[in-house]
Design a protein around this motif. Structure first.
Motif, mmCIF file in Angstrom:
data_model
loop_
_atom_site.group_PDB
_atom_site.id
_atom_site.type_symbol
_atom_site.label_atom_id
_atom_site.label_comp_id
_atom_site.label_asym_id
_atom_site.label_seq_id
_atom_site.Cartn_x
_atom_site.Cartn_y
_atom_site.Cartn_z
ATOM 1 N N MET A 132 0.827 -1.202 0.000
ATOM 2 C CA MET A 132 0.000 0.000 0.000
ATOM 3 C C MET A 132 0.862 1.253 0.000
ATOM 4 O O MET A 132 0.544 2.249 -0.672
ATOM 5 C CB MET A 132 -0.917 0.005 1.224
ATOM 6 C CG MET A 132 -1.997 1.081 1.200
ATOM 7 S SD MET A 132 -3.312 0.744 -0.004
ATOM 8 C CE MET A 132 -3.093 2.066 -1.169
ATOM 9 N N GLU A 139 0.928 7.080 -6.630
ATOM 10 C CA GLU A 139 -0.119 8.101 -6.741
ATOM 11 C C GLU A 139 0.425 9.496 -6.450
ATOM 12 O O GLU A 139 0.106 10.467 -7.155
ATOM 13 C CB GLU A 139 -1.261 7.775 -5.773
ATOM 14 C CG GLU A 139 -2.043 6.529 -6.104
ATOM 15 C CD GLU A 139 -3.077 6.200 -5.045
ATOM 16 O OE1 GLU A 139 -4.081 5.557 -5.373
ATOM 17 O OE2 GLU A 139 -2.877 6.578 -3.864
ATOM 18 N N ILE A 166 -4.429 -4.600 -5.164
ATOM 19 C CA ILE A 166 -4.790 -3.198 -4.957
ATOM 20 C C ILE A 166 -4.779 -2.437 -6.279
ATOM 21 O O ILE A 166 -5.735 -1.724 -6.623
ATOM 22 C CB ILE A 166 -3.825 -2.527 -3.964
ATOM 23 C CG1 ILE A 166 -3.954 -3.143 -2.565
ATOM 24 C CG2 ILE A 166 -4.099 -1.017 -3.888
ATOM 25 C CD1 ILE A 166 -2.863 -2.706 -1.609
ATOM 26 N N LYS A 169 -7.653 -3.261 -8.637
ATOM 27 C CA LYS A 169 -8.924 -2.707 -8.172
ATOM 28 C C LYS A 169 -9.009 -1.209 -8.444
ATOM 29 O O LYS A 169 -10.088 -0.669 -8.711
ATOM 30 C CB LYS A 169 -9.122 -2.989 -6.689
ATOM 31 C CG LYS A 169 -10.494 -2.522 -6.183
ATOM 32 C CD LYS A 169 -10.712 -2.835 -4.710
ATOM 33 C CE LYS A 169 -12.077 -2.334 -4.251
ATOM 34 N NZ LYS A 169 -12.312 -2.544 -2.812
ATOM 35 N N LEU A 170 -7.858 -0.534 -8.404
ATOM 36 C CA LEU A 170 -7.815 0.907 -8.650
ATOM 37 C C LEU A 170 -7.822 1.252 -10.139
ATOM 38 O O LEU A 170 -7.793 2.428 -10.504
ATOM 39 C CB LEU A 170 -6.586 1.519 -7.978
ATOM 40 C CG LEU A 170 -6.594 1.538 -6.441
ATOM 41 C CD1 LEU A 170 -5.250 2.020 -5.904
ATOM 42 C CD2 LEU A 170 -7.726 2.415 -5.912
ATOM 43 N N ARG A 282 -6.431 3.032 3.804
ATOM 44 C CA ARG A 282 -6.534 2.752 2.385
ATOM 45 C C ARG A 282 -6.665 1.254 2.120
ATOM 46 O O ARG A 282 -7.387 0.834 1.195
ATOM 47 C CB ARG A 282 -5.307 3.311 1.648
ATOM 48 C CG ARG A 282 -5.269 4.827 1.524
ATOM 49 C CD ARG A 282 -6.285 5.338 0.511
ATOM 50 N NE ARG A 282 -6.148 4.705 -0.790
ATOM 51 C CZ ARG A 282 -5.287 5.090 -1.742
ATOM 52 N NH1 ARG A 282 -4.508 6.156 -1.540
ATOM 53 N NH2 ARG A 282 -5.225 4.454 -2.902
ATOM 54 N N GLU A 285 -10.073 0.236 2.435
ATOM 55 C CA GLU A 285 -10.894 0.793 1.361
ATOM 56 C C GLU A 285 -10.615 0.158 0.005
ATOM 57 O O GLU A 285 -11.527 -0.088 -0.787
ATOM 58 C CB GLU A 285 -10.616 2.300 1.280
ATOM 59 C CG GLU A 285 -11.392 3.056 0.239
ATOM 60 C CD GLU A 285 -11.064 4.547 0.278
ATOM 61 O OE1 GLU A 285 -10.667 5.096 -0.766
ATOM 62 O OE2 GLU A 285 -11.185 5.146 1.359
ATOM 63 N N ASP A 286 -9.331 -0.130 -0.283
ATOM 64 C CA ASP A 286 -8.910 -0.479 -1.644
ATOM 65 C C ASP A 286 -8.485 -1.926 -1.856
ATOM 66 O O ASP A 286 -8.250 -2.326 -3.005
ATOM 67 C CB ASP A 286 -7.748 0.423 -2.079
ATOM 68 C CG ASP A 286 -8.162 1.877 -2.165
ATOM 69 O OD1 ASP A 286 -9.327 2.138 -2.507
ATOM 70 O OD2 ASP A 286 -7.323 2.757 -1.886
ATOM 71 N N LEU A 287 -8.352 -2.708 -0.804
ATOM 72 C CA LEU A 287 -7.971 -4.109 -0.980
ATOM 73 C C LEU A 287 -9.221 -4.970 -1.052
ATOM 74 O O LEU A 287 -10.057 -4.945 -0.150
ATOM 75 C CB LEU A 287 -7.079 -4.577 0.166
ATOM 76 C CG LEU A 287 -6.639 -6.042 0.113
ATOM 77 C CD1 LEU A 287 -5.844 -6.341 -1.156
ATOM 78 C CD2 LEU A 287 -5.811 -6.403 1.350
ATOM 79 N N ASP A 288 -9.336 -5.715 -2.125
ATOM 80 C CA ASP A 288 -10.474 -6.613 -2.307
ATOM 81 C C ASP A 288 -10.335 -7.788 -1.345
ATOM 82 O O ASP A 288 -9.467 -8.641 -1.513
ATOM 83 C CB ASP A 288 -10.504 -7.099 -3.762
ATOM 84 C CG ASP A 288 -11.768 -7.888 -4.089
ATOM 85 O OD1 ASP A 288 -12.455 -8.318 -3.148
ATOM 86 O OD2 ASP A 288 -12.044 -8.080 -5.283
#
Length: 326
Positions: A132, A139, A166, A169-170, A282, A285-288
């Motif tokens: 992450m 980013e 991650i 998914k993004l 994050r 929020e962002d890890l499936d």
């Protein structure tokens, strides 16, 4: 209570599962009952002694902890709180998580996100938290999905597996580099769009190659990292967080001064707490989470030592969580 303990008496380096008493725990303002820990590449090095990871003996390895606060005099934590620990020299200079209890400085802890169980938190662990941090660095440097392919090296390992999940998914197009072609289906399930053989990157290469990558997450170092930098697009960003191939960096300055490539080092051990908290927010929020079980193997504490040896041999896929109470 049970713990893995590493000793080095008269240059006789040994790791064994043994019983210790609670009064052998070091000073600290928080005592945590450990639910799960992990086996990372660093535990492999520490337990086998193949690299001088451990700097104080005797030592309990384990850079990751997920558990429940048992006692606390720290203002941020009370008995019953679910917490996570990653890094801070734990397992190197301070007894770590491959034990039923750990006592430490409460400033090193972060609250466990409600989304995760203790097992899921350790399925993520330092590897996932490092992944992450790499994504956040890409980013921050302006690497968006429309810029092009993102390369992930050491893709079947812990950092690589979480990074792929991650990034995909993004919305990024992810290319996975691995020396284990039999893991291609696994990597594609995590979200990789293409697989390349690590041999394409692991040998001595040219100072500059054909531009391909908009960004990269490198867990390997050495010639692989040099070749990744040499094939990164103008203005691209390479995040470096591992040394599975080696600590050396046999590269030239050409990619940096001719293409403006950015090499961004990632430190997870002493990363500031504010950044840690953001990384775990994050991750929630962002890890499936559907990929967590896919990338995770659970072992009891009694199997931690042989598993550490296997991870150095490249025989372990994804993440290994250790149930210290099994």
């Amino acid at each position: 209570m049970k713990a893995i303990v590493i000793t080095n008496d008269d240059n006789n380096y040994k790791a064994e599962l043994t019983d210790i008493s609670e009064d052998q725990l070091p000073e600290g303002d928080v005592t945590v009952k450990v639910d799960y820990s992990t086996i990372n590449f660093k535990e492999g090095l520490a337990i086998t002694g193949k690299s001088p990871v451990v700097r104080k003996f005797p030592m309990t390895p384990g850079i990751d902890v997920a558990g429940t606060v048992e006692t606390s005099t720290h203002p941020d934590y009370k008995a019953g709180d679910k917490v996570i620990l990653n890094g801070w020299g734990v397992g190197e200079v301070h007894p770590g998580g491959l034990a039923e209890k750990i006592r430490l400085n409460g400033d090193w802890l972060v609250p466990m996100p409600e989304k995760f169980s203790s097992k899921q938190a350790m399925a993520i662990g330092t590897a996932g938290y490092t992944a992450m941090l790499c994504v956040m660095a890409l980013e921050r440097q302006g690497v968006t999905p429309d810029k092009g392919e993102i390369l992930v090296t050491g893709a079947a390992g812990g950092v690589g597996s979480v990074a792929i999940s991650i990034l995909s998914k993004l919305g990024y197009t992810v290319v996975a580099s691995t020396g284990r072609p039999e893991e291609a289906d696994y990597l594609k399930k995590l979200g990789a769009s293409d697989i390349i053989d690590r041999n394409e990157l692991s040998e001595k290469g040219r100072p500059m190659g054909k531009e391909r990558w908009a960004g990269a997450v490198d867990t390997v170092g050495s010639h692989t990292l040099a070749n990744v930098c040499a094939t990164t697009k103008y203005g691209g960003v390479v995040t470096a967080c591992g040394l599975a191939q080696g600590m050396d960096f046999p590269a030239t300055v050409a990619p940096f001064i001719l293409r403006g490539v950015i090499l961004n080092g990632i430190d997870s051990v002493y990363c500031p707490k504010e950044t840690r908290l953001e990384a775990w927010r994050r991750l929630a929020e962002d890890l499936d989470t559907s990929n967590i079980d896919l990338m995770t193997t659970e072992v009891p504490l009694s199997e931690a030592i042989p598993t550490a040896e296997k991870i150095l041999e490249g025989k372990v896929r994804g993440r290994v969580v250790v149930n210290v109470n099994a």
